[in-house]
Design an enzyme around this catalytic site. Structure first.
Site, PDB file in Angstrom:
ATOM      1  N   ASN A   9       0.876  -1.182   0.000  1.00  0.00           N
ATOM      2  CA  ASN A   9       0.000   0.000   0.000  1.00  0.00           C
ATOM      3  C   ASN A   9       0.905   1.220   0.000  1.00  0.00           C
ATOM      4  O   ASN A   9       1.507   1.549   1.019  1.00  0.00           O
ATOM      5  CB  ASN A   9      -0.885  -0.035   1.262  1.00  0.00           C
ATOM      6  N   TRP A  10       0.992   1.874  -1.167  1.00  0.00           N
ATOM      7  CA  TRP A  10       1.943   2.985  -1.301  1.00  0.00           C
ATOM      8  C   TRP A  10       1.415   4.269  -0.648  1.00  0.00           C
ATOM      9  O   TRP A  10       2.141   5.241  -0.552  1.00  0.00           O
ATOM     10  CB  TRP A  10       2.253   3.221  -2.775  1.00  0.00           C
ATOM     11  N   LYS A  11       0.158   4.273  -0.275  1.00  0.00           N
ATOM     12  CA  LYS A  11      -0.455   5.447   0.372  1.00  0.00           C
ATOM     13  C   LYS A  11      -0.211   6.712  -0.479  1.00  0.00           C
ATOM     14  O   LYS A  11      -0.230   6.631  -1.692  1.00  0.00           O
ATOM     15  CB  LYS A  11       0.062   5.589   1.798  1.00  0.00           C
ATOM     16  N   HIS A  96      -9.353   1.075   4.977  1.00  0.00           N
ATOM     17  CA  HIS A  96      -8.067   1.219   5.665  1.00  0.00           C
ATOM     18  C   HIS A  96      -8.252   2.113   6.892  1.00  0.00           C
ATOM     19  O   HIS A  96      -9.061   3.041   6.880  1.00  0.00           O
ATOM     20  CB  HIS A  96      -7.029   1.824   4.722  1.00  0.00           C
ATOM     21  N   GLU A  98      -6.639   4.476   7.999  1.00  0.00           N
ATOM     22  CA  GLU A  98      -6.446   5.917   7.752  1.00  0.00           C
ATOM     23  C   GLU A  98      -7.694   6.552   7.148  1.00  0.00           C
ATOM     24  O   GLU A  98      -7.964   7.732   7.370  1.00  0.00           O
ATOM     25  CB  GLU A  98      -5.200   6.124   6.872  1.00  0.00           C
ATOM     26  N   GLU A 168      -5.363  -5.361  10.695  1.00  0.00           N
ATOM     27  CA  GLU A 168      -4.328  -4.353  10.897  1.00  0.00           C
ATOM     28  C   GLU A 168      -4.552  -3.659  12.236  1.00  0.00           C
ATOM     29  O   GLU A 168      -5.318  -2.688  12.300  1.00  0.00           O
ATOM     30  CB  GLU A 168      -4.365  -3.323   9.776  1.00  0.00           C
ATOM     31  N   GLY A 174       2.543   1.791  10.870  1.00  0.00           N
ATOM     32  CA  GLY A 174       3.476   2.905  10.726  1.00  0.00           C
ATOM     33  C   GLY A 174       4.186   3.283  12.015  1.00  0.00           C
ATOM     34  O   GLY A 174       4.820   4.339  12.078  1.00  0.00           O
ATOM     35  N   SER A 214       3.576  -2.581  10.405  1.00  0.00           N
ATOM     36  CA  SER A 214       5.044  -2.592  10.564  1.00  0.00           C
ATOM     37  C   SER A 214       5.665  -3.940  10.202  1.00  0.00           C
ATOM     38  O   SER A 214       6.612  -4.397  10.850  1.00  0.00           O
ATOM     39  CB  SER A 214       5.436  -2.166  11.982  1.00  0.00           C
ATOM     40  N   GLY A 235       2.828  -1.299   4.347  1.00  0.00           N
ATOM     41  CA  GLY A 235       2.861   0.136   4.069  1.00  0.00           C
ATOM     42  C   GLY A 235       4.285   0.593   3.811  1.00  0.00           C
ATOM     43  O   GLY A 235       4.818   0.463   2.706  1.00  0.00           O
ATOM     44  N   GLY A 236       4.934   1.128   4.841  1.00  0.00           N
ATOM     45  CA  GLY A 236       6.262   1.725   4.692  1.00  0.00           C
ATOM     46  C   GLY A 236       7.266   0.853   3.950  1.00  0.00           C
ATOM     47  O   GLY A 236       7.986   1.337   3.065  1.00  0.00           O
TER      48      GLY A 236
HETATM   49  C1  PEP Z   1      -0.757  -0.131   6.333  1.00  0.00           C
HETATM   50  O1  PEP Z   1      -0.935   1.078   6.373  1.00  0.00           O
HETATM   51  O2  PEP Z   1      -1.586  -0.881   5.782  1.00  0.00           O
HETATM   52  C2  PEP Z   1       0.443  -0.650   6.962  1.00  0.00           C
HETATM   53  C3  PEP Z   1       0.484  -1.912   7.300  1.00  0.00           C
HETATM   54  O3  PEP Z   1       1.473   0.254   7.164  1.00  0.00           O
HETATM   55  P1  PEP Z   1       2.917  -0.068   7.775  1.00  0.00           P
HETATM   56  O4  PEP Z   1       3.416  -1.332   7.116  1.00  0.00           O
HETATM   57  O5  PEP Z   1       3.747   1.113   7.411  1.00  0.00           O
HETATM   58  O6  PEP Z   1       2.737  -0.248   9.234  1.00  0.00           O
END
Ligand code: PEP
Length: 256
Positions: A9-11, A96, A98, A168, A174, A214, A235-236
């Site tokens: 997920n590049w956000k 999500h 967010e 999640e 994050g 994470s 994500g990251g």
């Molecule tokens: C996400 O936002 O779906 C996610 C898992 O982010 P991160 O891997 O950065 O925690």
């Protein structure tokens, strides 16, 4: 056996130029390989066409981070599931944390978005998970149950083939803090039991449940090895080819 999925997920990162560079690096690493699991990237809308050029004819799957709850019409700024399918997407992320937090999205909207996604032939990746305060209050399972019960039975055409769940825990997204394997397995097992109650035992046995929060190359193996974890939503660590591909390799090893 459930096929693993590693989904990036590049956000709000990587425009068409930088997105094409990352897609090219992933595509060239996967080229010619017979993967045991699926690999998906979800760029921002405007980057989708640039990534589609690399995904075509490659094992790399393409998805979006959201879609409209409407099929078409006067809805300024929205993008429909049908448009995403036409642009080369096979998947779309819905709900999500967010979007729950910043756009204040709630269950009726998630239901409509997933229904539109299914009508367009897309696979929806439905995200859910508890906040830190909810976990500390001993309410993690109750929150997750409510999130699943509020959406899954209301979907018009959900199956284990067109719906993927992504557990999640919000406190892990994050933050660098990852769920322990014990927590991840417990919450995934609990989620699968909820799916069995809501959609039936067959759907529960076949439905993929991703872990998100994470996830990185150093912890992916132990998470993906858990019996109810079928891959990850990343994500990251999905923004860098080496770390994303490291997570893909962890999934491939587990699936071997
Ligand atoms: C996400 O936002 O779906 C996610 C898992 O982010 P991160 O891997 O950065 O925690």
């Amino acid at each position: 056996m459930r096929r693993t999925l590693v989904a990036g997920n590049w956000k709000l990162n990587l425009g068409p130029g930088a997105g094409a560079d990352l897609a090219a690096a992933i595509q060239s690493a996967l080229a010619g390989r017979k993967l045991r699991g699926d690999v998906l990237v979800c760029p921002p809308y405007v980057t989708i066409p640039a990534v589609a050029a690399f995904a075509q004819g490659s094992p790399l799957l393409l998805g979006a981070q959201d879609c409209s709850d409407q099929a078409k019409g006067a809805f300024t700024g929205q993008v429909s599931a049908v448009m995403l399918a036409e642009a080369g997407c096979s998947h779309v992320i819905v709900a999500h944390s967010e979007r729950r937090q910043y756009q204040r999205e709630t269950d009726p909207l998630f239901i409509a978005k997933i229904d539109r996604a299914h009508e367009a032939g897309l696979i929806a990746v439905f995200c859910y998970g508890e906040l830190l305060d909810e976990r500390r209050a001993g309410r993690a399972e109750a929150v997750v149950a409510a999130q699943l019960q509020g959406v899954l039975p209301q979907l018009a055409q959900a199956t284990a083939d067109n719906l993927i769940l992504a557990y999640e825990p919000v406190w892990a997204i994050g933050t660098g803090e990852t769920a322990t394997p014990a927590i991840a397995q417990q919450m995934h097992q609990y989620s699968r039991a909820q799916v069995a109650a809501l959609l039936g035992a067959d759907a529960a046995a076949r439905m993929r449940i991703l872990y998100g929060g994470s996830c990185k190359p150093s912890n992916a193996r132990e998470l993906f090895a858990l019996s109810d974890v079928d891959g990850g939503l990343i994500g990251g660590a999905s923004l860098d080819a080496e770390s994303f591909l490291g997570i893909v390799e962890a999934a491939e090893e587990i699936a071997a």
